[in-house]
Design an enzyme around this catalytic site. Structure first.
Site: not given
Ligand code: NAP
Length: 244
Positions: A9-10, A12, A61, A152, A154, A185
């Site tokens: 998930g890199a 963005r 993944v 989420y 769970a 974030i």
């Molecule tokens: P984001 O900006 O929505 O980015 C999600 C990333 O995951 C993207 O690179 C996306 O790829 C990739 N992705 C999604 N489903 C995938 C799959 N099945 N296989 C491979 N790649 C996949 O999310 P984020 O906010 O940076 O979050 C990153 C992590 O932190 C997540 O696990 C999220 O649950 C966790 N988190 C985030 C927050 C927050 O406030 N943002 C808080 C707590 C935890 P594409 O670009 O190709 O779609």
């Protein structure tokens, strides 16, 4: 060639910031995403500015066979990873009584099964190398719950349980496994929240604002570093004090 780190998930958000930080720290990096490969490639280009090898690669993944194929290619081209960051994730929010099974399954597949797929396959590679660092991105929601996120919560609670179990199984093999539980974030994932929800959240956060992806990248880089060599099975909460 430096040591290799795989970040899922890199393309963005948090994953992109972690990839750039690890590249800055001298790791060669593989940047996974599921569909936005052009975005992942743009982040890889930024990583290359640090003089490391950076490869953008799309696979789901949640698909075990796709993970297996991708990892075989990565091993052939770049070697065995020293670091795995399981960061890929999605949300499909809704209140419990309205949540459709498909919403539940989608979130469990990407966040929990995706973490298992990569964790099991990469740790098997690391066991043979007798070393490795694994960082799983969970969430404060997995620790405390959050209305509208039963799927989420769970998945992320599952990631925390998986982290502790893997730490117990892999410790004797020189592999550490830790989780980070971010709070709010600033990424695409939280951009969809209304201003009202954001203002309400800020009032609950002692530091008074959402974190930046770089705040999580710093924690991930610490857990991947030699400074954290005696830290395993832990959940590092990075949330501005939200969930005390
Ligand atoms: P984001 O900006 O929505 O980015 C999600 C990333 O995951 C993207 O690179 C996306 O790829 C990739 N992705 C999604 N489903 C995938 C799959 N099945 N296989 C491979 N790649 C996949 O999310 P984020 O906010 O940076 O979050 C990153 C992590 O932190 C997540 O696990 C999220 O649950 C966790 N988190 C985030 C927050 C927050 O406030 N943002 C808080 C707590 C935890 P594409 O670009 O190709 O779609």
């Amino acid at each position: 060639m430096g040591e290799l780190a795989i970040i899922t998930g890199a393309s963005r958000g948090i994953g992109a910031a972690i990839a750039k930080k690890l590249a800055q720290d001298g790791y060669d990096v593989v940047l996974n995403c599921v569909s936005n490969v052009a975005k992942a490639e743009a982040v890889a280009e930024e990583c290359r500015a640090f003089g490391v090898t950076a490869v953008a690669k799309a696979w789901d993944v949640a698909d075990y066979d796709a993970c297996k194929t991708a990892l075989a290619e990565i091993k052939k081209e770049l070697g065995v990873p020293a670091v795995l960051v399981n960061n890929a994730g999605i949300t499909r929010d809704g209140l419990l009584i309205r949540m459709k099974p498909e919403q539940f399954d989608a979130v469990i597949s990407a966040n929990l099964k995706g973490c298992f797929n990569m964790l099991s396959l990469v740790s098997a590679m690391m066991v043979r190398a007798k070393r490795g660092r694994i960082v799983n991105i969970a969430s404060v929601t997995g620790l405390h719950g959050n209305a509208g996120q039963v799927n989420y919560a769970a998945a992320k609670a599952g990631v925390i349980g998986m982290t502790k179990t893997a730490a117990k199984e892999l410790g004797a093999r020189g592999i550490t496994v830790n989780a980070i539980a971010p709070g709010f974030i600033e990424t695409d994932m939280t951009d969809v929240l209304s201003d009202e929800i954001k203002e309400g959240a800020n009032k609950q956060i002692p530091l008074g604002h959402f974190g930046k992806p770089e705040d999580i990248a710093g924690a991930a880089a610490f857990l991947a570093s030699d400074s954290a060599s005696y830290v395993t099975g832990q959940v590092l909460v990075v949330d501005g004090g939200l969930a005390m």
